[in-house]
Design an enzyme around this catalytic site. Structure first.
Site, PDB file in Angstrom:
ATOM      1  CE1 TYR A  12      20.109 -14.917  50.278  1.00  0.00           C
ATOM      2  CE2 TYR A  12      18.140 -14.524  51.574  1.00  0.00           C
ATOM      3  CZ  TYR A  12      19.481 -14.818  51.496  1.00  0.00           C
ATOM      4  OH  TYR A  12      20.202 -15.011  52.654  1.00  0.00           O
ATOM      5  CE  LYS A  59      18.806 -11.567  53.974  1.00  0.00           C
ATOM      6  NZ  LYS A  59      18.025 -12.433  54.936  1.00  0.00           N
TER       7      LYS A  59
END
Ligand code: NAD
Length: 360
Positions: A213, A129
């Site tokens: 996140y 990510k």
């Protein structure tokens, strides 16, 4: 704290995914999926140590611009020297039968290129990510993997992490009653000179790197997709670090049920990541929710008081993530965090920046 088979079944029934089941529970064969690790930086080290702890995965090739470094790591993991590639000869990996999948651990701007090249070489892709720099790249990555008939998973560790999963399960079980709001910060004080401060390499600032996140957590905690987003961004420190990317972003999201979430991210202060969820019957919070160890679940709801420290140590998150992807590869299953999950976050990141007045 461990989730039982029943917990996993209930998570599946609640629309998360029965595929959270680690392969140790789900299968017992000796097959190991071989990974080529692309980019031998900090996160690659965690991943390789995690792979070493699995029973279904192994490191079989390395891709690096630094042959010396790669030789040393190859010796540690038993990788043949003929399976060390440079960025230039990477495509030759197509001819290496020991490589079934790649792990892309490069700066964000290189994720799309190496995912697409790996797919063309016939390899499954586990990509770090944030998925890439923008929606168009994410769509191209998904299309390339579909065309090559290989799997694409985005390395959202927290989807495979027991404390995060327990928080999700408590919420889905109704422990908090009707969830009303979520708050989640995550940030750190960045050193000058990091590639993360280059817009060309990183795509943006802390939102791409760590704010993602909090964004992703609000989505898995609610099980909903944001219906409305509004955001602000700022640069406070005029010390040269933030000539290209933002220093701070704060954003709020309204979900279709009416739940509102409030998130912040920064590169200007150490801000340990957590989420706190408030419902009509109580609250829960996961401290250190997004780091590699020390996760702590606290909460109070309907006469229950929780305070559980997860004793798991690094690299357990990476072990679980590799275990899951190899299990999917070996059994023809779709990963719990496929390319489409990364694409959704790219869309929301684009919207956060748009409403904050930043173009990406
Ligand atoms: P890093 O700087 O430690 O490693 C990057 C690697 O890429 C290095 O080996 C470097 O040599 C190589 N590289 C190749 N071309 C480069 C270039 N032009 N500029 C800079 N480096 C180049 O970075 P990292 O912290 O390991 O991050 C790598 C990726 O992993 C990023 O996408 C980051 O968002 C992601 N990440 C994920 C987590 C997680 O917990 N899942 C944590 C940290 C980083």
């Amino acid at each position: 704290m461990t989730l039982t088979r029943r917990d996993f079944a209930r998570i599946g029934a609640l629309g998360l995914a029965a595929r959270f089941v680690p392969s140790a529970l789900a299968q017992s064969n000796d097959r190991k999926t071989g990974y080529a690790v692309i980019g031998l930086g900090r996160i690659a080290d965690h991943f390789m140590r995690g792979v070493r702890n699995t029973t279904n995965s192994k490191i079989t090739a390395l891709v690096s611009g630094h042959r010396d470094k790669a030789e040393k790591i190859a010796a540690q993991y038993g990788v043949a020297s003929g399976s060390i590639y440079s960025y230039e000869n990477f495509d030759e990996i197509a001819k290496n039968p020991a490589v079934e999948a790649v792990y892309v651990a490069l700066p964000n701007s290189m994720h799309a290129e190496y995912t697409i090249r790996a797919a063309k070489a016939g390899k499954h892709v586990l990509c770090e990510k944030p998925m890439c720099l923008n929606v168009a790249e994410a769509e191209a990555m998904i299309a390339a993997c579909k065309k090559a008939n290989v799997k694409l998973m985005i390395a959202y560790r927290c989807h495979y992490e027991p404390t995060n999963l327990k928080a999700v399960k408590l919420i889905r079980d109704g422990a908090l009653g009707q969830v009303q709001s979520i708050e989640s910060p995550f940030g750190f004080n960045i050193r000058a000179g990091e590639w993360r401060l280059s817009k060309k390499l990183a795509g943006g600032g802390p939102l791409f790197d760590v704010g993602i996140y909090s964004l992703n957590a609000c989505r898995y905690l609610t099980g909903e997709e944001p219906a409305q987003i509004s955001a602000y961004a700022s640069v406070i420190d005029k010390d040269g670090r933030f000539n290209e990317v933002e220093e701070n972003v704060g954003w709020t999201m309204r979900f279709p049920s009416g739940i509102v979430a409030s998130c912040t991210t920064t590169y200007g202060a150490n801000m340990p990541g957590y989420f706190r969820v408030y419902g009509s019957k109580g609250w829960l919070q996961v401290d250190q929710a997004f780091v590699y160890e020390g996760l702590r679940l606290r909460g109070e709801f309907e006469g229950t008081k929780l305070d559980e420290l997860n004793p798991a140590r690094d690299p357990s998150h990476f072990q679980a993530e590799a275990d899951h992807f190899s299990h999917c590869v070996q059994n023809g299953l779709e990963p719990q965090s496929p390319g489409e999950e990364g694409l959704r976050d790219m869309r929301y990141i684009t919207e956060i920046y748009r409403t904050a007045g930043i173009s990406i």
